[in-house]
Design a protein around this motif. Structure first.
Motif, short mmCIF file in Angstrom:
data_model
loop_
_atom_site.label_atom_id
_atom_site.label_comp_id
_atom_site.label_asym_id
_atom_site.label_seq_id
_atom_site.Cartn_x
_atom_site.Cartn_y
_atom_site.Cartn_z
N SER A 216 7.17 11.05 4.19
CA SER A 216 7.03 11.65 5.12
C SER A 216 7.34 10.85 6.44
N GLN A 217 7.61 11.57 7.63
CA GLN A 217 7.78 10.98 9.02
C GLN A 217 6.74 10.10 9.40
N GLU A 218 5.54 10.95 9.39
CA GLU A 218 4.30 10.20 9.88
C GLU A 218 3.79 9.20 8.91
N ALA A 219 4.15 9.25 7.56
CA ALA A 219 3.36 8.49 6.59
C ALA A 219 3.52 6.94 6.85
N PRO A 220 4.62 6.16 7.24
CA PRO A 220 4.87 4.88 7.47
C PRO A 220 3.88 4.48 8.43
N ALA A 221 3.81 5.19 9.58
CA ALA A 221 3.04 4.78 10.61
C ALA A 221 1.52 4.74 10.39
N ARG A 222 1.11 5.81 9.65
CA ARG A 222 -0.30 5.57 9.09
C ARG A 222 -0.73 4.71 8.28
N LEU A 223 0.51 4.22 7.32
CA LEU A 223 0.11 3.12 6.45
C LEU A 223 0.04 1.95 6.91
N LYS A 224 0.72 1.63 8.09
CA LYS A 224 0.77 0.52 8.89
C LYS A 224 -0.58 0.36 9.64
N GLN A 225 -1.25 1.48 10.09
CA GLN A 225 -2.38 1.56 10.69
C GLN A 225 -3.45 1.11 9.68
N LEU A 226 -3.42 1.59 8.33
CA LEU A 226 -4.38 1.18 7.36
C LEU A 226 -4.27 -0.15 7.14
N GLU A 227 -2.86 -0.89 7.16
CA GLU A 227 -3.04 -2.25 7.04
C GLU A 227 -3.51 -3.12 8.00
N ARG A 228 -3.67 -2.47 9.19
CA ARG A 228 -4.33 -3.38 10.10
C ARG A 228 -5.84 -3.02 10.12
N ASP A 229 -6.24 -1.77 9.59
CA ASP A 229 -7.76 -1.61 9.33
C ASP A 229 -8.16 -2.63 8.18
N LEU A 230 -7.36 -2.58 7.29
CA LEU A 230 -7.86 -3.51 6.26
C LEU A 230 -7.83 -4.90 6.52
N ARG A 231 -7.02 -5.32 7.23
CA ARG A 231 -7.00 -6.69 7.83
C ARG A 231 -8.53 -6.99 8.83
N SER A 232 -8.77 -6.01 9.65
CA SER A 232 -9.91 -6.07 10.14
C SER A 232 -11.26 -6.05 9.46
N LEU A 233 -11.20 -5.19 8.57
CA LEU A 233 -12.12 -5.13 7.61
C LEU A 233 -12.68 -6.46 6.52
N SER A 234 -11.32 -6.91 6.00
CA SER A 234 -11.35 -8.27 5.56
C SER A 234 -11.90 -9.26 6.18
N ALA A 235 -11.74 -9.37 7.57
CA ALA A 235 -12.20 -10.56 8.42
C ALA A 235 -13.62 -10.13 8.48
N TYR A 236 -14.01 -8.87 8.73
CA TYR A 236 -15.44 -8.64 8.87
C TYR A 236 -16.27 -8.79 7.73
N GLU A 237 -15.82 -8.53 6.56
CA GLU A 237 -16.36 -8.94 5.22
C GLU A 237 -16.50 -10.54 4.98
N GLY A 238 -15.70 -11.41 5.58
CA GLY A 238 -15.84 -12.66 5.44
C GLY A 238 -17.02 -13.02 6.32
N GLN A 239 -17.08 -12.46 7.51
CA GLN A 239 -18.34 -12.78 8.28
C GLN A 239 -19.78 -12.45 7.89
N LEU A 240 -19.76 -11.36 7.16
CA LEU A 240 -20.82 -10.83 6.25
C LEU A 240 -21.02 -11.79 5.23
N SER A 241 -20.29 -12.11 4.37
CA SER A 241 -20.30 -13.11 3.36
C SER A 241 -20.74 -14.41 3.74
N ALA A 242 -20.42 -15.00 4.92
CA ALA A 242 -21.07 -16.31 5.45
C ALA A 242 -22.54 -15.93 5.99
N GLU A 243 -22.65 -14.97 6.64
CA GLU A 243 -24.27 -14.64 7.13
C GLU A 243 -25.08 -14.38 5.80
#
Length: 323
Positions: A216-243
């Protein structure tokens, strides 16, 4: 169990459980039988992965195309609310007309998805938009769990380094052992989340790149946003693992300090009693010629020597700052 969902006036509603169904958009298979899998395969024309196939970890078994459909598998967490977190796999078979989900667990995003869709309905429920909304719900749940873990780690840090006052050695050691077990449980949750985020990080761009001709027309943009969210969550998860690693090491260090204090007290007590023991040992020897044995005040003098040697050792240790 098969649950069918279809589009009715912009809403996603449950349909009668009949296969095939002309209005079905999303087909949810929860712990399906072989007969249910066969019925769905005949309806969509794509083979549904078995439970053993879903558990395979190589990327080629988790992300592939088959007969015009995309078959992708994600790792998810379930049982957080019950205090027994575990991993489970969910497979998404996405085609232009249908979305089929296969799962052998009951994670919260699936249980709450229907109510969430009712609060935030899409203009036109389609297979790809339902898929995007499901992945978004899974990512939101992962974020909620990470926030819960972060809050708990902050509470542990406050307890260890700010709120802990003087306590008895046994009480302190028991408390620290409980904290160590608590950190172990949080580490298990973060480990499952790490695996889940990694699978989603691979899954989302695979779908966006391989289904772009019918998304659908709006699906690619939302998938890109999910990719950005996943990158930020992965970085946050790494910080929590170190803590978590830091807090585990700090807790073990505090346990060692508590145990060392006990050993220190026992060691000092043994050293304090060493001079009196030496005096008593000398005058307990059975030699025939010991001039002190004939002294009238030999016994009280020996006792006094024991006391003086012990007291002198005590004040010497105190002057060195060891007590």
């Amino acid at each position: 169990m098969i649950t069918l969902y279809g589009a009715r006036d912009g809403a996603l509603v449950r349909l009668a459980e009949t296969i095939p169904h002309p209005d079905a958009v999303w087909i949810d298979l929860c712990d399906p039988t072989a007969e249910e899998e066969d019925a769905v395969e005949r309806m969509i024309g794509v083979e549904v992965p078995t439970r053993q196939e879903m558990a395979e970890i190589e990327e080629s078994s988790r992300l592939y195309r088959e007969d015009g459909a995309l078959v992708v598998t994600a790792t998810m967490m379930e049982g957080v609310g019950e205090g027994r977190p575990s991993r489970t796999q969910a497979t998404f078979v996405l085609s232009e007309r249908h979305l089929v989900t296969v799962r052998y667990g009951d994670p919260l995003p699936f249980r709450a998805f229907e109510a969430k869709w009712a609060r935030q309905p899409e203009a036109r429920p389609s297979s790809d938009l339902v898929f995007v909304a499901l992945i978004d719900a899974i990512v939101e749940r992962a974020a909620d769990v990470l926030e819960y873990v972060a809050a708990d780690l902050n509470a542990v840090s406050m307890h260890l380094f700010v709120e802990s006052g003087p306590r008895k050695a046994k009480e302190a050691e028991t408390d620290l052992q409980e904290i160590l077990m608590r950190l172990g449980r949080r580490n298990m949750m973060v480990s499952i989340l790490r695996e889940s985020l990694l699978s989603l990080t691979r899954l989302v761009p695979f779908v966006r790149q391989n289904a772009e001709e019918w998304l659908s027309q709006e699906a690619p943009a939302r998938l890109k946003q999910l990719e950005r969210d996943l990158r930020s969550l992965s970085a946050y998860e790494g910080q929590l693992s170190a803590e978590i690693v830091y807090l585990q090491e700090a807790t073990l260090g505090l346990i060692n300090l508590a145990q060392n204090r006990v050993i220190k007290v026992l060691s000092i007590a043994a050293v304090l009693f060493l001079p009196p023991t030496l005096v008593g040992t000398i005058y307990g020897m059975n030699f025939a010629y010991m001039p002190e044995l004939d002294w009238p005040y030999a016994y009280p003098v020996a006792l006094a020597a024991m006391v003086v040697s012990g007291v002198a050792s005590f004040y010497w240790f105190k002057s060195k700052g060891w007590l």
